[in-house]
Write a protein that holds these residues in place. Structure first.
Motif, short mmCIF file in Angstrom:
data_model
loop_
_atom_site.label_atom_id
_atom_site.label_comp_id
_atom_site.label_asym_id
_atom_site.label_seq_id
_atom_site.Cartn_x
_atom_site.Cartn_y
_atom_site.Cartn_z
N ALA A 27 0.84 -1.57 0.17
CA ALA A 27 0.04 0.05 -0.05
C ALA A 27 0.73 1.36 -0.28
CB ALA A 27 -0.68 0.03 0.98
N ALA A 28 0.09 2.07 -0.57
CA ALA A 28 0.73 3.79 -0.68
C ALA A 28 1.31 3.97 0.40
CB ALA A 28 0.01 4.47 -1.97
N THR A 29 1.91 5.12 1.08
CA THR A 29 2.30 6.23 1.56
C THR A 29 2.25 7.33 1.84
OG1 THR A 29 4.80 5.88 2.72
CG2 THR A 29 3.48 3.78 3.15
N ILE A 30 2.21 7.99 3.09
CA ILE A 30 2.44 9.20 2.68
C ILE A 30 3.73 9.83 2.12
CG2 ILE A 30 2.40 11.04 4.93
CD1 ILE A 30 0.59 10.60 6.24
N SER A 79 6.95 17.98 1.58
CA SER A 79 7.63 16.84 2.24
C SER A 79 6.28 15.89 3.45
CB SER A 79 7.74 17.95 4.04
OG SER A 79 6.66 18.83 4.01
N HIS A 80 6.94 14.97 3.56
CA HIS A 80 5.40 13.86 4.07
C HIS A 80 4.57 14.99 5.43
CE1 HIS A 80 8.81 13.62 7.45
NE2 HIS A 80 7.13 13.53 8.77
N ILE A 121 3.87 9.91 -1.28
CA ILE A 121 2.51 10.83 -2.17
C ILE A 121 3.82 11.97 -2.04
CG2 ILE A 121 0.23 12.58 -1.65
CD1 ILE A 121 -0.47 9.53 -0.42
N ALA A 122 4.26 11.92 -0.34
CA ALA A 122 5.43 13.22 -0.68
C ALA A 122 6.44 13.30 -2.07
CB ALA A 122 5.82 13.21 0.55
N LEU A 130 -3.68 13.11 -5.78
CA LEU A 130 -1.68 11.84 -6.54
C LEU A 130 -2.53 10.37 -5.33
CD1 LEU A 130 1.18 14.00 -5.99
CD2 LEU A 130 0.56 12.01 -7.67
N ALA A 131 -2.86 10.97 -4.11
CA ALA A 131 -3.68 10.34 -3.09
C ALA A 131 -4.31 9.42 -3.11
CB ALA A 131 -3.96 10.51 -1.87
#
Length: 346
Positions: free
Chosen positions: A2-5, A15-16, A8-9, A40-41
């Motif tokens: 799964a994608a993480t913050i 920045s995250h 996306i950053a 993007l999310a």
């Protein structure tokens, strides 16, 4: 995976922390940046980690819905209407923890890390120690069903005294003078308010208050049936009965039928609450509509506002009741017979 913050950053070249703020609706993030991050999310099917989110924002995403007791004196219809009202407002963003205060030996597990807010459907002054604990813990609190002044608390409740007065007045208007009361659980505020409304109506119309016509119930159908049996066993039984809730009214009607009597022919019956079953009894139950679902929804609206505010203005929100006239009330038999024998007016 799964994608993480952080993913996306990297793609957004920010920045995250910026991503986290954008996802949580922070006003510090420009609208253009926020939309780009949300897009993007969505493309990455990002699923937020609520445990991590709770740690960052210091929130549990849990709201407590507490009753004085779930097992004693809380009818299933009252319980369901309360939950339905709260759920209709808080949606899926918060977990709802439903408990009875009497389940706890102590309140050490009731703290700010576990609850973002607390809705208390308070039925008795015995709840006060719990209320004081919640206040000391700094948990935002809304009290339903009972007035409790001080501490900046918002109370949302119905005017039960007025409703009971109106119900009793309907029986008096129909010609009844031998009117009984089946009370609720001793110590419950609703029991006291409905008793006061009943007694005030009798006294305002110069009708006697008979001690043998006031019988204790417990807000259950079984309790209403047993109380009605006691009233029917009296040498001079009542021609009408006001029951402090619909469950007891349904139980009372059953006891009347078991004695071979009729509602409303032999005994008129009025309830309180207007639960779903009341319109499907035979005859349909005349009752006082108390907007429990509306009260609960209003309380949920207040708690969500309070959870995002720094202070709360003390307020009492009083919602009106309404008499719902159906088929369980008529004039006493002797009055109807007298009317039939009386000559027509010329």
């Amino acid at each position: 995976m799964a994608a993480t913050i952080k993913d996306i950053a990297k793609l957004a070249n920010v920045s995250h922390t910026t991503v986290s703020r954008a996802l949580n609706g922070s006003p510090l993030i420009k609208e253009e940046t926020r939309r780009r991050i949300l897009d993007l999310a969505s493309q990455l099917n990002y699923i937020p980690d609520y445990n991590a989110r709770s740690l960052v924002l210091r929130r549990s995403y849990s709201i407590g819905l507490f009753f004085t007791s779930i097992s004693k004196g809380t009818s299933s219809s009252f319980f369901a209407d309360t939950i339905r009202g709260v759920n209709s407002v808080i949606g899926v963003d918060y977990n709802l923890l439903v408990r009875g205060i009497d389940e706890y030996d102590d309140y050490s597990s009731i703290h700010r890390k576990r609850f973002d807010g607390m809705i208390l459907m308070s039925q008795s002054e015995t709840d006060n120690p719990f209320v004081y604990h919640v206040i000391r813990e700094g948990i935002p609190l809304i009290i339903l069903n009972r007035q409790m002044s001080g501490h900046g608390i918002v109370n949302v409740l119905s005017n039960d005294k007025e409703g009971a007065y109106t119900a009793t007045l309907e029986l008096i208007r129909m010609g009844h003078s031998r009117i009984a009361l089946i009370e609720g659980v001793e110590g419950f505020k609703s029991t006291q308010e409905r008793r006061d409304g009943f007694l005030n109506a009798l006294m305002d119309h110069d009708l006697p208050v008979r001690g043998d016509y006031i019988v204790r119930g417990d807000y259950t159908m079984t309790g209403g049936s047993y109380a009605m049996e006691q009233l029917l066993a009296l040498r001079e039984s009542p021609s009408a009965v006001f029951c402090s809730n619909d469950d007891m009214a349904i139980g009372a009607m059953n006891a009347i039928f078991q004695q071979g009597l009729q509602v409303p022919g032999d005994v008129s019956v009025v309830g309180f609450d207007d639960i779903g079953f009341s319109r499907y009894t035979t005859p349909a139950l005349t009752t006082v509509k108390r907007p429990i679902e509306q009260i609960s929804a209003r309380g949920a609206e207040y708690i969500l506002s309070l959870m995002n505010a720094t202070s709360c203005k003390e307020e009492q929100v009083l919602l009106s009741t309404q008499l719902v006239t159906r088929g369980s009330v008529s004039a006493p038999i002797h009055d109807r017979e007298n009317r039939m024998r009386a000559p027509d007016c010329i």
